[in-house]
Design a protein around this motif. Structure first.
Motif, PDB file in Angstrom:
ATOM      1  N   LYS A   1      21.558  29.013 -72.111  1.00 11.05           N
ATOM      2  CA  LYS A   1      22.593  29.970 -71.715  1.00 11.05           C
ATOM      3  C   LYS A   1      23.962  29.559 -72.256  1.00 11.05           C
ATOM      4  O   LYS A   1      24.774  30.415 -72.642  1.00 11.05           O
ATOM      5  N   GLU A   2      24.229  28.259 -72.298  1.00  8.47           N
ATOM      6  CA  GLU A   2      25.505  27.783 -72.833  1.00  8.47           C
ATOM      7  C   GLU A   2      25.662  28.193 -74.290  1.00  8.47           C
ATOM      8  O   GLU A   2      26.725  28.642 -74.719  1.00  8.47           O
ATOM      9  N   GLN A   3      24.597  28.030 -75.062  1.00  9.77           N
ATOM     10  CA  GLN A   3      24.655  28.443 -76.468  1.00  9.77           C
ATOM     11  C   GLN A   3      24.817  29.953 -76.586  1.00  9.77           C
ATOM     12  O   GLN A   3      25.615  30.446 -77.391  1.00  9.77           O
ATOM     13  N   MET A   4      24.068  30.701 -75.796  1.00  9.69           N
ATOM     14  CA  MET A   4      24.137  32.164 -75.867  1.00  9.69           C
ATOM     15  C   MET A   4      25.523  32.679 -75.492  1.00  9.69           C
ATOM     16  O   MET A   4      25.977  33.706 -75.997  1.00  9.69           O
ATOM     17  N   LEU A   5      26.215  31.942 -74.617  1.00 12.50           N
ATOM     18  CA  LEU A   5      27.553  32.335 -74.195  1.00 12.50           C
ATOM     19  C   LEU A   5      28.609  31.990 -75.237  1.00 12.50           C
ATOM     20  O   LEU A   5      29.470  32.816 -75.567  1.00 12.50           O
ATOM     21  N   HIS A   6      28.533  30.760 -75.774  1.00  7.12           N
ATOM     22  CA  HIS A   6      29.610  30.272 -76.640  1.00  7.12           C
ATOM     23  C   HIS A   6      29.352  30.501 -78.130  1.00  7.12           C
ATOM     24  O   HIS A   6      30.312  30.609 -78.908  1.00  7.12           O
ATOM     25  N   GLU A   7      28.081  30.562 -78.534  1.00 10.83           N
ATOM     26  CA  GLU A   7      27.754  30.813 -79.942  1.00 10.83           C
ATOM     27  C   GLU A   7      26.602  31.813 -80.026  1.00 10.83           C
ATOM     28  O   GLU A   7      25.515  31.492 -80.498  1.00 10.83           O
ATOM     29  N   PRO A   8      26.832  33.035 -79.558  1.00 17.81           N
ATOM     30  CA  PRO A   8      25.747  34.020 -79.467  1.00 17.81           C
ATOM     31  C   PRO A   8      25.125  34.370 -80.808  1.00 17.81           C
ATOM     32  O   PRO A   8      23.953  34.776 -80.852  1.00 17.81           O
ATOM     33  N   GLU A   9      25.874  34.229 -81.902  1.00 17.15           N
ATOM     34  CA  GLU A   9      25.344  34.545 -83.229  1.00 17.15           C
ATOM     35  C   GLU A   9      24.209  33.609 -83.634  1.00 17.15           C
ATOM     36  O   GLU A   9      23.446  33.913 -84.552  1.00 17.15           O
ATOM     37  N   LYS A  10      24.070  32.487 -82.942  1.00 14.97           N
ATOM     38  CA  LYS A  10      23.004  31.529 -83.248  1.00 14.97           C
ATOM     39  C   LYS A  10      21.788  31.680 -82.333  1.00 14.97           C
ATOM     40  O   LYS A  10      20.834  30.897 -82.441  1.00 14.97           O
ATOM     41  N   THR A  11      21.802  32.644 -81.458  1.00 18.92           N
ATOM     42  CA  THR A  11      20.663  32.844 -80.553  1.00 18.92           C
ATOM     43  C   THR A  11      19.386  33.032 -81.372  1.00 18.92           C
ATOM     44  O   THR A  11      19.341  33.879 -82.267  1.00 18.92           O
ATOM     45  N   PRO A  12      18.358  32.252 -81.096  1.00 11.07           N
ATOM     46  CA  PRO A  12      17.164  32.273 -81.958  1.00 11.07           C
ATOM     47  C   PRO A  12      16.355  33.566 -81.838  1.00 11.07           C
ATOM     48  O   PRO A  12      16.367  34.231 -80.802  1.00 11.07           O
ATOM     49  N   ASP A  13      15.663  33.878 -82.928  1.00 10.58           N
ATOM     50  CA  ASP A  13      14.725  34.996 -82.899  1.00 10.58           C
ATOM     51  C   ASP A  13      13.535  34.669 -82.005  1.00 10.58           C
ATOM     52  O   ASP A  13      12.950  35.560 -81.379  1.00 10.58           O
ATOM     53  N   TYR A  14      13.183  33.380 -81.971  1.00 17.20           N
ATOM     54  CA  TYR A  14      12.084  32.908 -81.129  1.00 17.20           C
ATOM     55  C   TYR A  14      12.477  31.557 -80.541  1.00 17.20           C
ATOM     56  O   TYR A  14      13.053  30.712 -81.232  1.00 17.20           O
ATOM     57  N   LEU A  15      12.149  31.358 -79.277  1.00 18.28           N
ATOM     58  CA  LEU A  15      12.388  30.088 -78.604  1.00 18.28           C
ATOM     59  C   LEU A  15      11.042  29.436 -78.302  1.00 18.28           C
ATOM     60  O   LEU A  15      10.190  30.040 -77.646  1.00 18.28           O
ATOM     61  N   LEU A  16      10.848  28.220 -78.798  1.00 18.86           N
ATOM     62  CA  LEU A  16       9.619  27.474 -78.573  1.00 18.86           C
ATOM     63  C   LEU A  16       9.833  26.470 -77.444  1.00 18.86           C
ATOM     64  O   LEU A  16      10.800  25.698 -77.468  1.00 18.86           O
ATOM     65  N   ILE A  17       8.931  26.472 -76.487  1.00 21.36           N
ATOM     66  CA  ILE A  17       9.013  25.598 -75.324  1.00 21.36           C
ATOM     67  C   ILE A  17       7.841  24.617 -75.347  1.00 21.36           C
ATOM     68  O   ILE A  17       6.698  25.009 -75.583  1.00 21.36           O
ATOM     69  N   ASP A  18       8.131  23.342 -75.088  1.00 25.88           N
ATOM     70  CA  ASP A  18       7.082  22.324 -75.018  1.00 25.88           C
ATOM     71  C   ASP A  18       6.376  22.459 -73.669  1.00 25.88           C
ATOM     72  O   ASP A  18       6.691  21.771 -72.701  1.00 25.88           O
ATOM     73  N   GLY A  19       5.433  23.389 -73.618  1.00 29.14           N
ATOM     74  CA  GLY A  19       4.705  23.675 -72.386  1.00 29.14           C
ATOM     75  C   GLY A  19       3.975  24.995 -72.532  1.00 29.14           C
ATOM     76  O   GLY A  19       4.093  25.669 -73.558  1.00 29.14           O
ATOM     77  N   ASN A  20       3.248  25.378 -71.522  1.00 23.55           N
ATOM     78  CA  ASN A  20       2.434  26.591 -71.601  1.00 23.55           C
ATOM     79  C   ASN A  20       3.214  27.851 -71.249  1.00 23.55           C
ATOM     80  O   ASN A  20       4.199  27.811 -70.514  1.00 23.55           O
ATOM     81  N   GLY A  21       2.730  28.967 -71.784  1.00 27.69           N
ATOM     82  CA  GLY A  21       3.184  30.282 -71.372  1.00 27.69           C
ATOM     83  C   GLY A  21       2.121  30.888 -70.476  1.00 27.69           C
ATOM     84  O   GLY A  21       1.869  30.421 -69.363  1.00 27.69           O
ATOM     85  N   MET A  22       1.428  31.913 -70.986  1.00 28.64           N
ATOM     86  CA  MET A  22       0.390  32.576 -70.187  1.00 28.64           C
ATOM     87  C   MET A  22      -0.912  31.772 -70.100  1.00 28.64           C
ATOM     88  O   MET A  22      -1.784  32.105 -69.300  1.00 28.64           O
ATOM     89  N   PHE A  23      -1.034  30.729 -70.905  1.00 28.22           N
ATOM     90  CA  PHE A  23      -2.193  29.835 -70.759  1.00 28.22           C
ATOM     91  C   PHE A  23      -1.924  28.943 -69.545  1.00 28.22           C
ATOM     92  O   PHE A  23      -1.458  27.808 -69.638  1.00 28.22           O
TER      93      PHE A  23
END
Length: 305
Positions: free
Chosen positions: A138-160
């Motif tokens: 959220k800090e990045q999205m607030l202060h440097e929104p132009e760098k918000t990624p197209d995809y965010l990868l998380i070290d952990g599971n999603g729907m699995f």
């Protein structure tokens, strides 16, 4: 309202842990029925906003340039049962299709207090790691929104996940950006839900993985309804042999990755992005976040000595 519920549960658990005599008793901490109900309410409140797209032919393609974020936590203790960690968030830019090593355009880390114990087998791992990740993104999205990624990868599971709502789902739905779960280990969902031997389930998986081609995938199904909720992948390291030699890196592991949808992606797109960003076993944004967070923990420990 959701934040108030989350803070109330956190305070309740923290108060119990503070009144224990054994500092490692949190390893054996058990959620009360009230805790479980409150956590499930948070999940159920977020699930209607979760988006999982159907696979399409376009999902095997990537439009350049594109940005991929990666987030990870490293802990101060000898194991994950520790209440202090460093969270790191990295954004990598891929400008061209033939680009192997991405440009890291954003990196940030900070020391955080982890406010929930590690509750093995509970399916509530998101309660431990989601808040620090959400805050730093959220800090990045607030202060440097132009760098918000197209995809965010998380070290952990999603729907699995035992209830189809892992860490990447929690992070993705609260940030409302395309999010992908990438796990290094296999969750034995059938054994968790139906009882049984974890070892037997892992051996069955190992047999299936023998036939998995490099760059291919093995469907992972939820035992309750046979819905495909993840892919086991083997990244194609051979195309990067010259990179491995340049980095003086040994032959990488052929262990699979377990990829699943967090939010606003299809499973096939999750596979495409994960494979595209793997120089070694882990996607590069997560690998960089892991390296930076580990180094930060090491440095902070040295400063304290």
């Amino acid at each position: 309202m959701m934040d108030k519920v989350f803070r109330a549960i956190r305070h309740k658990i923290k108060r119990r842990l503070l009144h224990t005599t054994n500092s490692f008793s949190r390893v054996n901490y058990k959620l009360s029925d009230w805790d479980k109900a409150a956590f499930l309410k948070i999940e159920n409140d977020l699930k209607p906003s979760q988006v999982c797209y159907e696979n399409s032919h376009e999902d095997t393609e990537i439009t350049y340039p594109f940005l991929v974020g990666g987030a990870d936590l490293s802990y101060f203790g000898p194991n994950d049962d520790c209440d202090q960690a460093v969270v790191c968030y990295v954004i990598a830019q891929y400008r061209l299709a033939h680009q192997i090593k991405p440009e890291i355009i954003y990196r940030e880390w900070k020391k955080v207090d982890v406010k929930f114990p590690y509750l093995q087998g509970s399916g509530f791992f998101w309660a431990r790691e989601s808040e620090p990740i959400i805050d730093i993104v959220k800090e990045q999205m607030l202060h440097e929104p132009e760098k918000t990624p197209d995809y965010l990868l998380i070290d952990g599971n999603g729907m699995f996940h035992v209830r189809k709502f892992g860490l990447a789902c929690k992070v993705g739905t609260q940030l409302n950006i395309p999010t992908i779960g990438v796990a290094k280990s296999y969750d034995c969902l059938n054994s968790i839900l139906n009882g049984g031997d974890y070892t037997d389930e892992q051996l069955i998986l190992k047999e299936h993985l023998k036939d998995l081609d490099i760059g291919g995938h093995l469907e992972l199904k939820h035992p309750s309804d046979n819905e495909v909720i993840g892919y086991a992948l083997k990244p194609d390291f051979k195309r990067f042999d010259h990179v491995h030699l340049h980095f003086n890196y040994q032959e990488p592991s052929q262990k699979p990755l377990y990829v699943s949808v967090g939010h606003k992606v299809s499973l096939l797109k999750a596979k495409t992005v994960a494979l595209r960003t793997c120089m070694f076993r882990l996607p590069e944004p997560i690998r960089q976040a892991d390296i930076i967070s580990r180094n930060a923990v090491r440095s902070l420990k040295e400063d304290e000595e």
